[in-house]
Design an enzyme around this catalytic site. Sequence first.
Site, PDB file in Angstrom:
ATOM      1  N   HIS A  62      82.361  18.469  20.673  1.00 34.36           N
ATOM      2  CA  HIS A  62      81.098  18.221  19.974  1.00 34.36           C
ATOM      3  C   HIS A  62      80.343  19.521  19.740  1.00 34.36           C
ATOM      4  O   HIS A  62      80.273  20.386  20.603  1.00 34.36           O
ATOM      5  CB  HIS A  62      80.249  17.174  20.715  1.00 34.36           C
ATOM      6  CG  HIS A  62      79.657  17.595  22.016  1.00 34.36           C
ATOM      7  ND1 HIS A  62      78.425  18.193  22.107  1.00 34.36           N
ATOM      8  CD2 HIS A  62      80.102  17.469  23.290  1.00 34.36           C
ATOM      9  CE1 HIS A  62      78.123  18.421  23.372  1.00 34.36           C
ATOM     10  NE2 HIS A  62      79.136  18.004  24.119  1.00 34.36           N
ATOM     11  N   GLU A 194      76.966  13.884  19.949  1.00 30.14           N
ATOM     12  CA  GLU A 194      77.563  13.454  21.226  1.00 30.14           C
ATOM     13  C   GLU A 194      76.497  13.288  22.297  1.00 30.14           C
ATOM     14  O   GLU A 194      76.566  12.357  23.116  1.00 30.14           O
ATOM     15  CB  GLU A 194      78.602  14.489  21.673  1.00 30.14           C
ATOM     16  CG  GLU A 194      79.451  14.058  22.870  1.00 30.14           C
ATOM     17  CD  GLU A 194      78.864  14.471  24.223  1.00 30.14           C
ATOM     18  OE1 GLU A 194      79.452  14.103  25.264  1.00 30.14           O
ATOM     19  OE2 GLU A 194      77.820  15.152  24.247  1.00 30.14           O
ATOM     20  N   GLU A 195      75.521  14.176  22.312  1.00 28.76           N
ATOM     21  CA  GLU A 195      74.521  14.193  23.379  1.00 28.76           C
ATOM     22  C   GLU A 195      73.587  12.986  23.352  1.00 28.76           C
ATOM     23  O   GLU A 195      72.854  12.748  24.313  1.00 28.76           O
ATOM     24  CB  GLU A 195      73.694  15.482  23.300  1.00 28.76           C
ATOM     25  CG  GLU A 195      74.469  16.763  23.547  1.00 28.76           C
ATOM     26  CD  GLU A 195      74.924  16.932  24.996  1.00 28.76           C
ATOM     27  OE1 GLU A 195      74.717  16.010  25.812  1.00 28.76           O
ATOM     28  OE2 GLU A 195      75.488  17.995  25.300  1.00 28.76           O
TER      29      GLU A 195
END
Length: 327
Positions: A62, A194-195
């Site tokens: 990511h 992604e986070e």
Amino acid sequence: MKMKELIKKLTETYGPSGEESKIREVIIDEIKDYVDEIRVDVLGNIIARKAGTGEKMMLAAHMDEIGVIITNIDDKGFLRFSNIGGVSPFTLIGERVIFENGTVGVFGMEKLDSIKDLKFNKMFIDIGARSKEEALKKVRLGDKAVYYRSCDIIGDCVTAKALDDRAGCAVLIRALQNLKNPKFDTYFVFTVQEEVGLRGARTSAYGIEPDLAIAVDVTSTGDTPEAEKMAVELGKGPAVKIMDRSVICHPKIKEMLIETAEKNNIPYQLEVLEWGGTDTGAIHLTKAGVPSGCLSIPTRYIHTPSEVASIDDIEKATELLLRVLEK
């Protein structure tokens, strides 16, 4: 470009979740001459294909990073904010952030009876404005900012913000640049968001429909004083993930990584992470399911402005991934 220089270039580039355009441009520039085709999907993921005749392999790292988002601006020009991803208020005191337009701010906090009471709603960002009108000339509601830190070498390690997961991006970039004879039809995917919930991995995997998948991301260590017990250390090689909160890695991928490491005398560790997750968690549940695993880079102080990883571990992760991909 050496690995240290590549990591510096990647980590110092702005790219919070949902605002990945600048880091996307940097990555595309690094890989465009080494792929058979490249595209950016509607969510912003980079999908780069290195054609092969074997099974369809998806590799994911990511490119987004954690950050903060502006929620309010008061009459004196101070900015209130919320988090994007896993940010702790205790890592922010006295730290600086930078917005996409180059505006720099400093975190401050209100008077507290106890530091234990520190929460985001007791903090603000000071950008040197004296009024709301002056602040609005630099920052708008909804603007995002990331830690403002340089990348530095300390001993045989690198310290920077956003090693999670620009270190993984560096591994994919370097592997792609050196891959000559792939045994898989290989898709190198640099994912977004992604986070905030593995979102880019979910949509890109749905579109690719891979037969196999490996994510490359960071993992915690247990090698600092009084750290939580964990059998992963800096400098002892990349870690082959067994499981985390989002996935139990498929035996086929796990053994592929282990056997390749042992055959090529590449040091490795085994990782059982009792918290957190990676893009693997989203990919393995795509459609009818995808045998998936993860190659992890041991990293200290994850989600702080000064994450620390071993350059040698990152280079060994690249070597291992390259050996998996080559005939």
